[in-house]
Write a protein that holds these residues in place. Structure first.
Motif, PDB file in Angstrom:
ATOM      1  N   SER A 170       0.833  -1.204   0.000  1.00  0.00           N
ATOM      2  CA  SER A 170       0.000   0.000   0.000  1.00  0.00           C
ATOM      3  C   SER A 170       0.870   1.257   0.000  1.00  0.00           C
ATOM      4  O   SER A 170       0.616   2.207  -0.750  1.00  0.00           O
ATOM      5  CB  SER A 170      -0.918  -0.005   1.221  1.00  0.00           C
ATOM      6  N   ARG A 171       1.908   1.263   0.846  1.00  0.00           N
ATOM      7  CA  ARG A 171       2.808   2.430   0.903  1.00  0.00           C
ATOM      8  C   ARG A 171       3.560   2.594  -0.413  1.00  0.00           C
ATOM      9  O   ARG A 171       3.791   3.709  -0.879  1.00  0.00           O
ATOM     10  CB  ARG A 171       3.806   2.256   2.050  1.00  0.00           C
ATOM     11  N   GLU A 230       1.295   4.218  -2.848  1.00  0.00           N
ATOM     12  CA  GLU A 230       1.184   5.649  -2.550  1.00  0.00           C
ATOM     13  C   GLU A 230       2.442   6.389  -2.987  1.00  0.00           C
ATOM     14  O   GLU A 230       2.368   7.519  -3.494  1.00  0.00           O
ATOM     15  CB  GLU A 230       0.942   5.842  -1.050  1.00  0.00           C
TER      16      GLU A 230
END
Length: 362
Positions: free
Chosen positions: A174-175, A178
């Protein structure tokens, strides 16, 4: 009798041609307006380009801080994942050893356990010795039961660690997503700014750079001037600012910031040769043994808040409502900051951007 004159019928083709001609005339009139010539959209003026570029740089810097935060979180998730994997590997090794030991005991029991214990006692040449051996075997059985219980516990712990690792892996992905998203935003904004500036002449670009928030109050780059001519006031300023700092750590950070005047701005950089705004103050305080968070919106909470009237050299000054820019105050209403890709690390007045707050690192 009155003669009746037969009216000539217009063909469909005639009507179509007349309609097309009328539309063409209307279009031409609209395009030429009143002077009979067509007008393309005018090129933006240098002032309009400057306003657009400044806005793009500010938006890019806000995205840069989000990128920095996502990068920091991705790094932390990666480290946690590695720790979990290392711990799982260690526990798996201990589990394998315990399983091997249990397997050896089970094999020995299988080989010696062909007769019922009562029959073994009846056939034994030395019943007393057999009873002692049986008691020992019973105690060994207790230890084996405990070993089995430990193995079960280790299996549960390994499964828990694997579950935590799966959570961290999802967080890492997820990071990383992003990170990619914010990188695309930053590079997109900077690319738009470059394209706008490329439409200007070299002289117009020079004028915009001199009049941008990255320049000092007189419209010139003091840091570059100091580096080029060694002006006395710039040479003595670091010592003067350090002397006014509230403590030795702030004084050391101020000295570091002065030593980086003229270094290029590179988004996401933390030195030692290039910086973004939060990277510069983080590196400055890092040189003094103080660990600051990576992002502007975290750095503002990394000390004691002070008012604008209380500012001392070494204080961190923040700008814009989203806390997307930071500089280091050095006295006399001036700060050292890494502005944007159009300008290197330099001195500038703190009133050139919307002031959002200040923090004294403690």
């Amino acid at each position: 009798m009155a003669a009746h004159r037969k009216h000539r019928q217009r063909s469909l083709g005639d009507r179509t041609a007349r309609t097309a001609f009328t539309i063409a005339l209307a279009g031409a009139a609209t395009a030429t307006a009143f002077d009979g010539t067509g007008h393309a959209a005018p090129d933006p003026t240098p002032a309009q380009v400057k306003a657009q570029v400044d806005k793009l740089y500010q938006e890019a810097e806000a995205a840069t801080e989000k990128y920095n935060g996502a990068k920091e979180q991705a790094g932390a998730a990666g480290r946690r994942l590695k720790d979990l994997q290392d711990e799982t590997a260690r526990k798996q090794q201990r589990l394998n050893e315990a399983r091997d030991a249990l397997g050896a005991v089970a094999s020995a029991q299988y080989r010696s356990g062909g007769l019922d214990p009562a029959v073994q006692l009846a056939l034994s040449d030395n019943p007393e010795q057999y009873l002692e051996g049986a008691a020992l075997a019973e105690r060994a059985g207790d230890r084996q039961a405990q070993a089995v219980s430990r193995v079960r516990g280790q299996l549960g712990e390994i499964e828990r660690l694997r579950g935590a690792a799966r959570v961290e892996l999802a967080a890492l992905h997820s990071r990383q997503a992003e990170l990619r998203r914010q990188k695309e935003i930053v590079t997109g904004k900077l690319g738009q700014a470059r394209r706008l500036l490329s439409r200007l002449t070299a002289e117009e670009r020079r004028r915009i750079a001199a009049d941008s928030p990255a320049a000092d109050a007189s419209g010139t780059n003091r840091a570059t001037r100091a580096a080029s001519d060694g002006a006395r006031d710039q040479l003595t300023a670091p010592g003067s600012a350090a002397a006014q700092a509230p403590d030795a750590r702030a004084a050391a950070a101020v000295g570091y910031a002065y030593s980086k005047l003229g270094s290029p701005y590179v988004w996401g950089a933390t030195g030692p040769n290039a910086f973004d705004c939060s990277g510069l103050v983080q590196a400055a305080y890092g040189s003094a043994g103080v660990s600051l968070p990576r992002t502007t919106y975290a750095q503002i909470g990394a000390g004691r808040r002070v008012s604008r009237s209380e500012l001392l050299p070494g204080d961190l000054v923040f700008f814009y409502s989203g806390i997307s820019h930071v500089g280091m105050y050095v006295g006399n209403g001036q700060m050292i900051h890494a502005p944007n890709p159009s300008a290197p690390v330099r001195l500038a007045p703190i009133d050139q951007m919307p002031f959002a707050g200040a923090t004294r690192v403690v």
